[in-house]
Structures are given as structure tokens and as C-alpha cells.
Scaffold this motif. Structure first.
Motif, PDB file in Angstrom:
ATOM      1  N   ILE A   1       0.819  -1.080   0.132  1.00  0.00           N
ATOM      2  CA  ILE A   1      -0.281  -0.089   0.023  1.00  0.00           C
ATOM      3  C   ILE A   1       0.806   1.926   0.172  1.00  0.00           C
ATOM      4  O   ILE A   1       1.927   1.064   1.017  1.00  0.00           O
ATOM      5  CB  ILE A   1      -0.356   0.258   0.862  1.00  0.00           C
ATOM      6  N   VAL A   2       0.571   1.580  -0.903  1.00  0.00           N
ATOM      7  CA  VAL A   2       1.562   3.228  -0.880  1.00  0.00           C
ATOM      8  C   VAL A   2       0.444   4.445   0.100  1.00  0.00           C
ATOM      9  O   VAL A   2      -0.419   4.748  -0.665  1.00  0.00           O
ATOM     10  CB  VAL A   2       2.108   3.341  -2.462  1.00  0.00           C
TER      11      VAL A   2
ATOM     12  N   VAL B   1      -2.973   4.334  -2.116  1.00  0.00           N
ATOM     13  CA  VAL B   1      -3.016   3.116  -3.168  1.00  0.00           C
ATOM     14  C   VAL B   1      -2.333   1.695  -3.551  1.00  0.00           C
ATOM     15  O   VAL B   1      -1.582   1.762  -2.126  1.00  0.00           O
ATOM     16  CB  VAL B   1      -1.998   4.353  -4.848  1.00  0.00           C
ATOM     17  N   GLU B   2      -3.448   0.494  -3.621  1.00  0.00           N
ATOM     18  CA  GLU B   2      -2.812  -0.869  -3.740  1.00  0.00           C
ATOM     19  C   GLU B   2      -1.855  -0.911  -4.439  1.00  0.00           C
ATOM     20  O   GLU B   2      -2.185  -0.689  -5.564  1.00  0.00           O
ATOM     21  CB  GLU B   2      -3.279  -1.478  -3.522  1.00  0.00           C
ATOM     22  N   ALA B   3      -0.198  -0.897  -4.507  1.00  0.00           N
ATOM     23  CA  ALA B   3       0.776  -1.378  -5.680  1.00  0.00           C
ATOM     24  C   ALA B   3       0.133  -2.850  -5.923  1.00  0.00           C
ATOM     25  O   ALA B   3       0.885  -2.925  -6.834  1.00  0.00           O
ATOM     26  CB  ALA B   3       1.924  -0.706  -5.654  1.00  0.00           C
ATOM     27  N   GLY B   4      -0.371  -3.704  -4.834  1.00  0.00           N
ATOM     28  CA  GLY B   4      -0.693  -4.965  -5.488  1.00  0.00           C
ATOM     29  C   GLY B   4      -0.371  -6.195  -4.167  1.00  0.00           C
ATOM     30  O   GLY B   4      -0.669  -5.435  -3.267  1.00  0.00           O
ATOM     31  N   LEU B   5      -0.814  -7.343  -4.635  1.00  0.00           N
ATOM     32  CA  LEU B   5      -1.476  -8.564  -3.621  1.00  0.00           C
ATOM     33  C   LEU B   5       0.169  -9.533  -3.873  1.00  0.00           C
ATOM     34  O   LEU B   5      -0.061  -9.713  -5.166  1.00  0.00           O
ATOM     35  CB  LEU B   5      -2.724  -9.106  -3.751  1.00  0.00           C
ATOM     36  N   PHE B   6       0.454  -9.549  -3.109  1.00  0.00           N
ATOM     37  CA  PHE B   6       1.749 -10.893  -3.358  1.00  0.00           C
ATOM     38  C   PHE B   6       1.910 -12.284  -2.324  1.00  0.00           C
ATOM     39  O   PHE B   6       0.854 -12.059  -1.633  1.00  0.00           O
ATOM     40  CB  PHE B   6       3.332 -10.361  -2.892  1.00  0.00           C
TER      41      PHE B   6
ATOM     42  N   GLY C   1      -0.690   0.723  -8.776  1.00  0.00           N
ATOM     43  CA  GLY C   1      -1.889   0.341  -8.806  1.00  0.00           C
ATOM     44  C   GLY C   1      -2.811   0.903  -9.753  1.00  0.00           C
ATOM     45  O   GLY C   1      -2.165   0.677 -10.881  1.00  0.00           O
ATOM     46  N   ASP C   2      -3.830   1.733 -10.132  1.00  0.00           N
ATOM     47  CA  ASP C   2      -4.162   1.677 -11.435  1.00  0.00           C
ATOM     48  C   ASP C   2      -4.683   3.288 -11.339  1.00  0.00           C
ATOM     49  O   ASP C   2      -4.948   4.672 -12.134  1.00  0.00           O
ATOM     50  CB  ASP C   2      -5.883   1.965 -11.288  1.00  0.00           C
ATOM     51  N   ARG C   3      -3.187   3.882 -10.772  1.00  0.00           N
ATOM     52  CA  ARG C   3      -3.139   5.875 -10.438  1.00  0.00           C
ATOM     53  C   ARG C   3      -1.806   6.196 -11.277  1.00  0.00           C
ATOM     54  O   ARG C   3      -0.893   5.734 -10.146  1.00  0.00           O
ATOM     55  CB  ARG C   3      -3.660   6.119  -9.341  1.00  0.00           C
ATOM     56  N   TYR C   4      -1.221   7.116 -11.556  1.00  0.00           N
ATOM     57  CA  TYR C   4       0.068   7.707 -12.316  1.00  0.00           C
ATOM     58  C   TYR C   4      -0.295   8.660 -10.709  1.00  0.00           C
ATOM     59  O   TYR C   4      -0.645   9.644 -10.018  1.00  0.00           O
ATOM     60  CB  TYR C   4      -0.491   8.971 -13.001  1.00  0.00           C
TER      61      TYR C   4
END
Length: 93
Positions: free
Chosen positions: A18-19, A27-32, A61-64
């Protein structure tokens, strides 16, 4: 993603990257599949944010996101529902 012979099996619970941003949003950057994989992603994100040139905003995620808008990068244990989803995606029983 499916595990094949010779690949490392996940150690521990699935973990989200999470960023957190200066405006209080995240922003969620990923699930690992585990914290080690999530930490690798977080380290790569730090490098990308640090090396971003003027006007170059990385996609998180889905945002710049403007690099200077980043407050922190956090590793958060996934909820049970997300853990089940991650287990399915990594081919665990």
C-alpha cells in the motif's frame, strides 16, 4: 501464476503493498503471496520513485502518482478473502 518445480513456495500470509499519499489517500500497488515478495515490490517502488525524472509519474495500481506525493510504502497482511484469492492465483490448494 502457478508454482512449478524448483520455484520457491510462499512463506507466510499473502501481503498487500500500500502506498500512502500526502492527501491521506492510499493506492494498492499489489497483492503478493508473502511478505518477502511484497518487500521486493516495495523496494522496487522506492527505486522507481527516487529515480523518476521531472514530469515522469510512475503508475501505482491504477493511478499515476507524483513521486513527491508519496508519504510511505507499507506492507499489510491481506484479509482472509484476499488471502484466499491470492492462494488461488499462486496455485496453492
Amino acid at each position: 501464476l502457478r508454482l512449478v518445480r524448483g520455484e520457491r513456495r510462499p512463506q507466510g500470509p499473502p501481503t498487500r503493498v500500500i502506498v500512502r499519499l500526502v492527501d491521506g489517500s492510499s493506492v494498492e500497488a499489489g497483492l503478493f503471496p508473502d511478505a518477502e515478495s511484497a518487500a521486493t515490490c516495495a523496494s522496487e517502488l522506492m527505486r522507481r520513485l527516487r529515480s523518476s525524472s521531472q514530469g515522469d509519474w510512475p503508475l501505482l495500481g491504477d493511478r499515476y502518482v507524483r513521486p513527491e506525493a508519496t508519504v510511505s510504502i507499507e506492507l499489510v497482511e491481506a484479509t482472509p478473502a484476499a488471502a484466499a484469492d491470492a492462494a488461488t492465483r499462486i496455485g496453492s490448494p
